[in-house]
Motif scaffolding. Structure first.
Motif, PDB file in Angstrom:
ATOM      1  N   GLY A 194      90.426  95.584  85.218  1.00 22.63           N
ATOM      2  CA  GLY A 194      89.993  96.663  84.345  1.00 22.63           C
ATOM      3  C   GLY A 194      90.735  97.972  84.482  1.00 22.63           C
ATOM      4  N   MET A 195      91.906  97.971  85.129  1.00 22.83           N
ATOM      5  CA  MET A 195      92.669  99.216  85.184  1.00 22.83           C
ATOM      6  C   MET A 195      93.462  99.387  83.905  1.00 22.83           C
ATOM      7  SD  MET A 195      94.061  99.879  88.978  1.00 22.83           S
ATOM      8  CE  MET A 195      94.491 101.573  88.640  1.00 22.83           C
ATOM      9  N   ARG A 196      93.573 100.618  83.416  1.00 21.53           N
ATOM     10  CA  ARG A 196      94.168 100.872  82.117  1.00 21.53           C
ATOM     11  C   ARG A 196      95.672 101.074  82.235  1.00 21.53           C
ATOM     12  NH1 ARG A 196      91.228 102.947  78.086  1.00 21.53           N
ATOM     13  NH2 ARG A 196      89.548 101.540  78.544  1.00 21.53           N
ATOM     14  N   GLU A 197      96.401 100.017  82.620  1.00 23.45           N
ATOM     15  CA  GLU A 197      97.854 100.139  82.597  1.00 23.45           C
ATOM     16  C   GLU A 197      98.333  99.663  81.219  1.00 23.45           C
ATOM     17  OE1 GLU A 197      97.314  96.761  82.243  1.00 23.45           O
ATOM     18  OE2 GLU A 197      99.471  96.814  82.682  1.00 23.45           O
ATOM     19  N   LEU A 198      99.627  99.464  81.078  1.00 28.23           N
ATOM     20  CA  LEU A 198     100.190  99.208  79.747  1.00 28.23           C
ATOM     21  C   LEU A 198      99.513  98.048  79.009  1.00 28.23           C
ATOM     22  CD1 LEU A 198     102.259 100.091  77.729  1.00 28.23           C
ATOM     23  CD2 LEU A 198     103.979  98.742  78.923  1.00 28.23           C
ATOM     24  N   THR A 199      99.409  96.889  79.695  1.00 28.64           N
ATOM     25  CA  THR A 199      98.862  95.710  79.018  1.00 28.64           C
ATOM     26  C   THR A 199      97.419  95.923  78.584  1.00 28.64           C
ATOM     27  OG1 THR A 199     100.361  94.215  80.155  1.00 28.64           O
ATOM     28  CG2 THR A 199      98.328  93.256  79.311  1.00 28.64           C
ATOM     29  N   SER A 200      96.596  96.484  79.479  1.00 26.89           N
ATOM     30  CA  SER A 200      95.195  96.648  79.079  1.00 26.89           C
ATOM     31  C   SER A 200      95.045  97.803  78.098  1.00 26.89           C
ATOM     32  CB  SER A 200      94.297  96.828  80.301  1.00 26.89           C
ATOM     33  OG  SER A 200      94.550  98.049  80.915  1.00 26.89           O
ATOM     34  N   THR A 201      95.960  98.768  78.140  1.00 26.15           N
ATOM     35  CA  THR A 201      95.918  99.863  77.167  1.00 26.15           C
ATOM     36  C   THR A 201      96.088  99.322  75.754  1.00 26.15           C
ATOM     37  OG1 THR A 201      96.795 101.463  78.732  1.00 26.15           O
ATOM     38  CG2 THR A 201      96.993 102.002  76.414  1.00 26.15           C
ATOM     39  N   VAL A 202      97.101  98.461  75.568  1.00 28.01           N
ATOM     40  CA  VAL A 202      97.306  97.964  74.202  1.00 28.01           C
ATOM     41  C   VAL A 202      96.158  97.063  73.774  1.00 28.01           C
ATOM     42  CG1 VAL A 202      99.786  98.236  74.086  1.00 28.01           C
ATOM     43  CG2 VAL A 202      98.849  96.123  75.010  1.00 28.01           C
ATOM     44  N   SER A 203      95.565  96.342  74.739  1.00 31.84           N
ATOM     45  CA  SER A 203      94.443  95.505  74.332  1.00 31.84           C
ATOM     46  C   SER A 203      93.242  96.377  73.979  1.00 31.84           C
ATOM     47  CB  SER A 203      94.153  94.473  75.419  1.00 31.84           C
ATOM     48  OG  SER A 203      92.885  94.606  75.916  1.00 31.84           O
ATOM     49  N   LEU A 229     101.063  87.898  76.926  1.00 28.65           N
ATOM     50  CA  LEU A 229     101.086  86.757  75.996  1.00 28.65           C
ATOM     51  C   LEU A 229      99.680  86.198  75.816  1.00 28.65           C
ATOM     52  CD1 LEU A 229     104.273  84.812  77.205  1.00 28.65           C
ATOM     53  CD2 LEU A 229     104.063  86.323  75.241  1.00 28.65           C
ATOM     54  N   ILE A 230      98.945  86.107  76.934  1.00 26.83           N
ATOM     55  CA  ILE A 230      97.569  85.589  76.849  1.00 26.83           C
ATOM     56  C   ILE A 230      96.720  86.503  75.969  1.00 26.83           C
ATOM     57  CG2 ILE A 230      95.458  85.215  78.192  1.00 26.83           C
ATOM     58  CD1 ILE A 230      97.177  84.113  80.434  1.00 26.83           C
ATOM     59  N   TYR A 231      96.852  87.810  76.161  1.00 25.17           N
ATOM     60  CA  TYR A 231      96.094  88.763  75.334  1.00 25.17           C
ATOM     61  C   TYR A 231      96.448  88.595  73.860  1.00 25.17           C
ATOM     62  CZ  TYR A 231      94.040  91.467  79.173  1.00 25.17           C
ATOM     63  OH  TYR A 231      93.298  91.877  80.250  1.00 25.17           O
ATOM     64  N   ILE A 232      97.731  88.349  73.587  1.00 27.92           N
ATOM     65  CA  ILE A 232      98.132  88.149  72.187  1.00 27.92           C
ATOM     66  C   ILE A 232      97.377  86.956  71.606  1.00 27.92           C
ATOM     67  CG2 ILE A 232     100.049  87.423  70.701  1.00 27.92           C
ATOM     68  CD1 ILE A 232     101.884  89.199  72.363  1.00 27.92           C
ATOM     69  N   PHE A 233      97.296  85.869  72.385  1.00 26.54           N
ATOM     70  CA  PHE A 233      96.595  84.682  71.881  1.00 26.54           C
ATOM     71  C   PHE A 233      95.087  84.898  71.825  1.00 26.54           C
ATOM     72  CE2 PHE A 233     100.635  82.714  72.471  1.00 26.54           C
ATOM     73  CZ  PHE A 233     100.644  81.687  71.547  1.00 26.54           C
ATOM     74  N   MET A 234      94.571  85.791  72.709  1.00 22.23           N
ATOM     75  CA  MET A 234      93.126  86.022  72.713  1.00 22.23           C
ATOM     76  C   MET A 234      92.687  87.020  71.656  1.00 22.23           C
ATOM     77  SD  MET A 234      92.253  86.286  76.765  1.00 22.23           S
ATOM     78  CE  MET A 234      90.507  86.620  76.627  1.00 22.23           C
ATOM     79  N   PHE A 235      93.465  88.108  71.489  1.00 21.35           N
ATOM     80  CA  PHE A 235      92.981  89.227  70.670  1.00 21.35           C
ATOM     81  C   PHE A 235      93.766  89.465  69.382  1.00 21.35           C
ATOM     82  CE2 PHE A 235      92.070  90.644  75.175  1.00 21.35           C
ATOM     83  CZ  PHE A 235      90.755  90.209  75.145  1.00 21.35           C
ATOM     84  N   ALA A 236      95.068  89.133  69.385  1.00 20.09           N
ATOM     85  CA  ALA A 236      95.866  89.471  68.198  1.00 20.09           C
ATOM     86  C   ALA A 236      95.880  88.319  67.197  1.00 20.09           C
ATOM     87  CB  ALA A 236      97.281  89.845  68.603  1.00 20.09           C
TER      88      ALA A 236
END
Lengths: 215, 283
Positions: free
Chosen positions: A164-173, B118-125
């Motif tokens: 749950g840390m807001r680095e790049l990957t979680s920021t875009v999500s 990549l996993i997030y792309i498949f999960m959310f995008a």
């Protein structure tokens, strides 16, 4: 795309900044500890050699997700409260150190025994051999593997998102979660990762050509 | 394995120094171990009741099912990564620019993007475009894509490691380009890269722990469910971590043995692709 840049530029920058911090601290710490561990592994002190070998064997084979969860959520149970930031760095460094150690050790081993023996034969003391012969050659041989390690650590910082840390990957999500911009947000992040990696690789190959060891 | 040549055989004084440092380091290591033990003991993490769960057949069966799913996920990712990696490698090696250029781009991008993204792309995008895979697919496809890029580089290194004379001989007897690759170069390259591909399985197994993120019931996710029931977080995650390490050690050892055997049976000198096989990810 407009929304992304108008409303979320700050959020995005913060995420990127955290990724940069984790990468920089993780890489530096892994490099320092990895060097120490590599010295352990080539030293004539049996317990240190065994410790180095066991450490590398364990941390090279552990999934970072598992280690991260253990460190972030497990340590507080054992009475150690580091907070998320340092817990993530700890897990990242622990694994990075094992890979850094093997990289640096391979560099040391790339210096042929004959050269070391020759240096010793003409009376160069241990530190002289290390400083004049082994270190310069070892450093040059490991430039490209160290770039690979740097990129590996950069990519691994994305795992901070798992806790749950807001680095790049979680920021875009997170941005995607707010705005449902589809692939766009994720592709921007992907592009940032690619740019950082390619830059690192470019600098690495520059250095490598400049300091190539002729064998 | 002996100490590096950097350290000369010691004389009496050197031996004494080594002895002192040996004793000191053993004491230091024991001290650290004792500290860890004491801390765990003090906080009650070593209480037998917290470990008894792992002797119950139900728990063991549950974790074994998780491990089985880990294997399924790894196999699935391999089934995507191997053929795709092969295609990408052949594409990159092609002399036709319109083929090699895009293949190179795909490989470089996939290598530089975290698997989790990549996993997030498949999960959310992708679901926003109506592409909604099962949890298994959301785990396996991204891992497979990431692995494909690395395997492509392994295959390419293997093809380049086959002596040029082999290609020249093939062309000299009149075989077309493609046939030379298929009948002469590729079979030899495949033998060279097999150990590296096996070593790559370690990375794939590690990546499957992302099942925790997509809620696919592999080992890590099973552990999480177990923790929700028993509250024994430290114990469960420790056991799981050790299982992962053991599985990966077996795979690594297998790869190393295969490479050693191959190097012994070939006249090509030592060719090691193991180092190159490791994806730049540490996960």
């Amino acid at each position: 795309m407009d929304v992304l840049f108008r409303d979320y530029l700050g959020t995005f920058a913060e995420g990127l900044w955290l990724t940069v911090q984790l990468t920089a601290i993780g890489f530096t710490a892994a490099l320092i500890l990895g060097t120490i561990l590599a010295v352990f592994r080539v030293s004539p002190i049996p317990p240190l050699r065994v410790f180095g070998a066991v450490y590398v064997e364990f941390f090279r084979n552990v999934p970072l997700v598992a280690l991260l969860l253990l460190v972030v959520y497990g340590l507080p149970y054992a009475g150690v409260n580091l907070g998320y930031y340092w817990s993530v760095i700890l897990a990242l460094t622990a694994v990075g150190t094992a890979f850094a150690c093997e990289t640096i050790r391979s560099g040391i081993n790339a210096v042929s025994a004959g050269q070391v023996e020759a240096a010793r034969a003409i009376g160069l003391p241990f530190w002289g051999i290390a400083r004049e012969l082994v270190i310069p050659q070892a450093v040059r041989t490991v430039i490209s593997p160290l770039v690979t390690l740097f990129i590996g650590i950069l990519l691994s910082t994305s795992l901070a998102a798992v806790v749950g840390m807001r680095e790049l990957t979680s920021t875009v999500s997170y941005i995607n979660n707010q705005e449902a911009l589809g692939l766009t947000t994720f592709l921007v992040a992907a592009a940032v990762y690619v740019i950082i990696s390619l830059t690192a690789a470019g600098i690495g190959s520059r250095l490598e050509t400049r300091y190539r060891v002729l064998r | 394995m002996s100490a590096h040549a950097l350290f000369d055989a010691q004389g009496p004084r050197g031996r004494a120094t080594v002895r002192v440092i040996t004793v000191a380091s053993v004491l230091a290591l024991l001290g650290v171990a004792a500290l860890v033990y004491w801390q765990l003991y003090r906080t009650g993490q070593l209480a037998p009741s917290k470990w008894l769960t792992f002797t119950e057949p139900g728990t063991i069966r549950y974790l074994l099912t998780g491990l089985g799913n880990t294997a399924l996920a790894a196999l699935g990712a391999g089934a995507i990564g191997l053929p795709l990696g092969l295609v990408l490698a052949l594409g990159r090696l092609s002399r036709r620019r319109w083929l090699s250029w895009p293949a190179t781009a795909v490989i470089e991008v996939l290598r530089a993007v975290p698997v989790l993204l990549l996993i997030y792309i498949f999960m959310f995008a992708l679901p926003q475009y109506g592409i909604n895979l099962s949890t298994y697919g959301k785990l396996v496809v991204p891992i497979g894509l990431g692995a494909a890029a690395v395997m492509a580089e392994v295959f390419r290194a293997g093809v380049l490691a086959v002596p040029r004379g082999q290609t020249e001989a093939g062309l000299a007897v009149g075989l077309p380009d493609g046939v030379t690759m298929r009948l002469v170069v590729f079979p030899q390259a495949l033998r060279i890269v097999i150990p590296a591909l096996v070593a790559q399985a370690v990375v794939v197994v590690k990546d499957t722990a992302f099942g925790y993120v997509v809620s696919y019931p592999e080992l890590m996710q099973s552990g999480r469910v177990l923790v929700a029931n028993t509250n024994d977080l430290v114990q469960t995650y420790l056991v799981i971590t050790v299982v992962y390490v053991l599985v990966n050690m077996v795979i690594s050892a297998l790869a190393q043995r295969m490479e050693a055997r191959m190097n012994a049976s070939r006249g090509l000198g030592r060719i090691s692709l193991l180092g190159r096989a490791r994806r730049s990810t540490l996960a």
